[in-house]
Design a protein around this motif. Sequence first.
Motif, PDB file in Angstrom:
ATOM      1  N   TYR A   1       5.558   6.927   5.561  1.00  0.00           N
ATOM      2  CA  TYR A   1       6.616   6.401   4.699  1.00  0.00           C
ATOM      3  C   TYR A   1       6.018   6.084   3.325  1.00  0.00           C
ATOM      4  O   TYR A   1       4.803   5.941   3.159  1.00  0.00           O
ATOM      5  CB  TYR A   1       7.227   5.146   5.308  1.00  0.00           C
ATOM      6  N   ASP A   2       6.878   5.930   2.337  1.00  0.00           N
ATOM      7  CA  ASP A   2       6.396   5.886   0.964  1.00  0.00           C
ATOM      8  C   ASP A   2       5.544   4.656   0.658  1.00  0.00           C
ATOM      9  O   ASP A   2       4.626   4.733  -0.153  1.00  0.00           O
ATOM     10  CB  ASP A   2       7.571   5.963  -0.013  1.00  0.00           C
ATOM     11  N   SER A   3       5.832   3.523   1.273  1.00  0.00           N
ATOM     12  CA  SER A   3       5.021   2.325   1.033  1.00  0.00           C
ATOM     13  C   SER A   3       5.256   1.318   2.149  1.00  0.00           C
ATOM     14  O   SER A   3       6.258   1.381   2.863  1.00  0.00           O
ATOM     15  CB  SER A   3       5.355   1.699  -0.332  1.00  0.00           C
ATOM     16  N   VAL A   4       4.308   0.378   2.256  1.00  0.00           N
ATOM     17  CA  VAL A   4       4.392  -0.680   3.265  1.00  0.00           C
ATOM     18  C   VAL A   4       3.887  -1.975   2.650  1.00  0.00           C
ATOM     19  O   VAL A   4       2.807  -1.998   2.028  1.00  0.00           O
ATOM     20  CB  VAL A   4       3.548  -0.362   4.514  1.00  0.00           C
ATOM     21  N   ALA A   5       4.638  -3.053   2.835  1.00  0.00           N
ATOM     22  CA  ALA A   5       4.171  -4.382   2.448  1.00  0.00           C
ATOM     23  C   ALA A   5       3.341  -4.942   3.600  1.00  0.00           C
ATOM     24  O   ALA A   5       3.853  -5.114   4.712  1.00  0.00           O
ATOM     25  CB  ALA A   5       5.361  -5.295   2.136  1.00  0.00           C
ATOM     26  N   VAL A   6       2.059  -5.203   3.357  1.00  0.00           N
ATOM     27  CA  VAL A   6       1.123  -5.391   4.461  1.00  0.00           C
ATOM     28  C   VAL A   6       1.279  -6.727   5.185  1.00  0.00           C
ATOM     29  O   VAL A   6       0.981  -6.812   6.387  1.00  0.00           O
ATOM     30  CB  VAL A   6      -0.332  -5.243   3.969  1.00  0.00           C
TER      31      VAL A   6
ATOM     32  N   LYS B   1      -5.031   5.904   9.320  1.00  0.00           N
ATOM     33  CA  LYS B   1      -4.771   5.674  10.744  1.00  0.00           C
ATOM     34  C   LYS B   1      -4.355   4.234  10.983  1.00  0.00           C
ATOM     35  O   LYS B   1      -3.440   3.950  11.776  1.00  0.00           O
ATOM     36  CB  LYS B   1      -6.023   6.001  11.553  1.00  0.00           C
ATOM     37  N   ASN B   2      -5.015   3.309  10.296  1.00  0.00           N
ATOM     38  CA  ASN B   2      -4.681   1.892  10.469  1.00  0.00           C
ATOM     39  C   ASN B   2      -3.282   1.580   9.945  1.00  0.00           C
ATOM     40  O   ASN B   2      -2.545   0.785  10.543  1.00  0.00           O
ATOM     41  CB  ASN B   2      -5.715   1.021   9.754  1.00  0.00           C
ATOM     42  N   ILE B   3      -2.917   2.175   8.811  1.00  0.00           N
ATOM     43  CA  ILE B   3      -1.570   1.960   8.273  1.00  0.00           C
ATOM     44  C   ILE B   3      -0.519   2.470   9.251  1.00  0.00           C
ATOM     45  O   ILE B   3       0.499   1.810   9.503  1.00  0.00           O
ATOM     46  CB  ILE B   3      -1.424   2.653   6.904  1.00  0.00           C
ATOM     47  N   ALA B   4      -0.767   3.647   9.827  1.00  0.00           N
ATOM     48  CA  ALA B   4       0.194   4.203  10.780  1.00  0.00           C
ATOM     49  C   ALA B   4       0.287   3.354  12.038  1.00  0.00           C
ATOM     50  O   ALA B   4       1.386   3.082  12.539  1.00  0.00           O
ATOM     51  CB  ALA B   4      -0.215   5.639  11.132  1.00  0.00           C
ATOM     52  N   ARG B   5      -0.861   2.912  12.547  1.00  0.00           N
ATOM     53  CA  ARG B   5      -0.883   2.181  13.824  1.00  0.00           C
ATOM     54  C   ARG B   5      -0.458   0.724  13.666  1.00  0.00           C
ATOM     55  O   ARG B   5       0.380   0.225  14.418  1.00  0.00           O
ATOM     56  CB  ARG B   5      -2.298   2.237  14.411  1.00  0.00           C
ATOM     57  N   ASP B   6      -1.019   0.038  12.692  1.00  0.00           N
ATOM     58  CA  ASP B   6      -0.814  -1.402  12.576  1.00  0.00           C
ATOM     59  C   ASP B   6       0.497  -1.772  11.896  1.00  0.00           C
ATOM     60  O   ASP B   6       1.074  -2.822  12.192  1.00  0.00           O
ATOM     61  CB  ASP B   6      -1.964  -2.045  11.784  1.00  0.00           C
TER      62      ASP B   6
ATOM     63  N   VAL C   1       0.842  -1.195   0.000  1.00  0.00           N
ATOM     64  CA  VAL C   1       0.000   0.000   0.000  1.00  0.00           C
ATOM     65  C   VAL C   1       0.875   1.242   0.000  1.00  0.00           C
ATOM     66  O   VAL C   1       1.952   1.263   0.604  1.00  0.00           O
ATOM     67  CB  VAL C   1      -0.970   0.029   1.195  1.00  0.00           C
ATOM     68  N   THR C   2       0.398   2.257  -0.698  1.00  0.00           N
ATOM     69  CA  THR C   2       1.151   3.506  -0.850  1.00  0.00           C
ATOM     70  C   THR C   2       0.276   4.642  -0.329  1.00  0.00           C
ATOM     71  O   THR C   2      -0.695   5.024  -0.981  1.00  0.00           O
ATOM     72  CB  THR C   2       1.517   3.714  -2.331  1.00  0.00           C
ATOM     73  N   PRO C   3       0.577   5.180   0.843  1.00  0.00           N
ATOM     74  CA  PRO C   3      -0.323   6.148   1.480  1.00  0.00           C
ATOM     75  C   PRO C   3      -0.700   7.343   0.620  1.00  0.00           C
ATOM     76  O   PRO C   3      -1.837   7.821   0.683  1.00  0.00           O
ATOM     77  CB  PRO C   3       0.463   6.573   2.725  1.00  0.00           C
ATOM     78  N   HIS C   4       0.237   7.832  -0.199  1.00  0.00           N
ATOM     79  CA  HIS C   4      -0.124   9.012  -1.006  1.00  0.00           C
ATOM     80  C   HIS C   4      -1.295   8.716  -1.924  1.00  0.00           C
ATOM     81  O   HIS C   4      -2.108   9.601  -2.220  1.00  0.00           O
ATOM     82  CB  HIS C   4       1.085   9.491  -1.819  1.00  0.00           C
ATOM     83  N   ALA C   5      -1.421   7.454  -2.379  1.00  0.00           N
ATOM     84  CA  ALA C   5      -2.540   7.094  -3.248  1.00  0.00           C
ATOM     85  C   ALA C   5      -3.861   7.204  -2.503  1.00  0.00           C
ATOM     86  O   ALA C   5      -4.858   7.696  -3.040  1.00  0.00           O
ATOM     87  CB  ALA C   5      -2.345   5.673  -3.784  1.00  0.00           C
TER      88      ALA C   5
END
Length: 690
Positions: free
Chosen positions: A488-493, A473-478, A452-456
Amino acid sequence: MRAAPRAVDRRRPDSPEPPARPRRRRALAAGLAALLAGAGAVLAPTAASAAPQQPTDLARGGGHGGGHGGGRDVRQLRTWLADTYDSLDAMTDPDTGLVADNIGGDLDPATASAYTSPTNIGGYLWSTVVARDLGLMSRHEARARMTTTLETLEGLDRHDESGMFYNWYDPATGDRVDTWPDSGDPVEHFLSSVDNGWLAAALRVVASAEPRLADEATALYDSMHFGVYYNPEGRPDLGVGLIRGGFWDEEPSGCSVPGNYTGGATVYYTCHHYDTTVSETRIALYLGITDGEIPAEAYWGTYRTFPSTCDWSWQEQRPSGVTRSYDGVPVYEGVYHYDELALVPGWGGSMFEALMPDMLVPESEWAPRSWGVNHPLVVEAQKRHGLDEAGYGYWGFSPASNPHGGYAEYGVDVLGMRSDGYLSDGTTDVDLGFAGCREATNPDPEFGDGVVTPHAAFLGLEYDTRGVIDNLKNIARDLDGYGAGGFYDSVAVRSGVVAERYLSLDQSMIVAAIGNHLRDGLVRDYVVGPDMEQNLRPVLAQEVFSSAATPVAPVLTEPAPGSTVDAVTRLAGTGEPGAHLTVTGADGVVWCTADVDADGAWACDVATPPGAGVHALTLSTTNDAGVTVPGGAVTVTVRDAGGPGDPGGSAPGDVDPGVVQPGADDPAAGAAAPAGDERRRAGRPAVRWR
């Protein structure tokens, strides 16, 4: 010289911050949000229903300016904005005012890249305006920052004849980058149409937002001529042109096409054009049309989808749609299908292809029957992919840093025309087949470690405010996806690997999205001027996409529901434009078929008119994509030609094949008939439409 793109409501440089603008809800987008919530109306199949719907009370999204949420959301967005701008500040050289392309997650200036692009520079300029207007810095400080950047831009080496900027500069010196810092490979100096488009749009922002810098910003903008990219023979089949991806001023090692569309010294164009509509590249086309250097008809040259024929079966899925004419140019208004949604796809299926131009140009407002319908559908489809189809638990997919190193293109594969798409997990290629031409090979895969890419996700803020904020919020917390410079630019979930890096382009998209949401189109208002209103807005306003939130069910309108008729020789109604309609009787015999026209209307002659009695009819349409949509069950009653004993009349016991006879289980049996009704005088019960 072109007229300066200045806002008509320009304020004095050090005047107090004005009150928030009135919220300008976009009626069609609001109506679409209601559809997605289950309203179930049909979008734009006919001229009447194509009109924007009345706005609904949607406090959470629904188009440009469609609701800011509660105070807690505002505080959260302001926090994210401040941290995001900190990352841009950290990667900007204070002496040149040029922002680096990227920086490490700890914001150490030593980790900033030694190269930047026109897009990055433009993003920094509009981000500084947003930061000023939302109170992160004083007007004096913002003006000083922008002054430094403009002075450096004035001295950068660029293509003299067109005024276009090269693609890569050293942010510390402003010199062109001749060798790549990491590899030492030589750089072939390219001048990109889309990168120059983003910088030019940012110059319009500065010229409108900061009167003391208007002359400098306007002079730079006026010197940039987008006509240099326009090939008038790009679509010879339509008699209109397309823009090239860019050019080199010296012959490159790879494929190139020598020439010069403005008649100057030879340059070497890319071998490709930008030929898809849903693409971030449309910003360059918009500016060329605005400036009068690219004819407005060029807007009709790009593909909404590629044609729905087996010759084009290499594309991701088979589209459906109808051809409409605009300014004398035929345009195939194709759409792809995702669940019940029908939407115009991008090339790879990423969010920023669809929504990045919408940050700066009010597409949903100006084009309520095209972009105003499509944009919220793209957001909804991305959300469904992440939460439902792939089961990641998070959503938002666009090209970004690869958590495992480098850069990668992420998107929703089935929403991109490219056959292998931009893959949300980098590996899983969905293949739905091409109806009637090739079979599906991987229609329902298991997805892997999605990225996932938060800017999108931020780009969808105005269309699904609650969904976007909760997701982030979930991306930041989890997922530990948030650092000192924001997300951050992206996260592999699934693996939890984070790309702890900030890209200035992606950060500036976040800033623009927050600014537009909190200040009701803040950035757009600075970009738009009388020139754009006059030259671009009427073009966008014409179009009707085939996009829809719910399937368009076929409807019978003639004979009128509830009537009893002497005979049925012709049927008519509405349905999905471009689909093939079939009307079938209770005995399975086809009464008639028709193609639904571009306005959503159909009519057909009944080959064998039915006899007297009650006839049950079934309607359905099937579009080119193979999607069949049934209509509601209807009946039609044909009255006797005469009473018992009349020539040509029917005896009480006569039964015509395929006729539903009224009886005890027929709710129409025994219904009162109008006075003077021949069926009542004949002793037969009146039967109405049902």
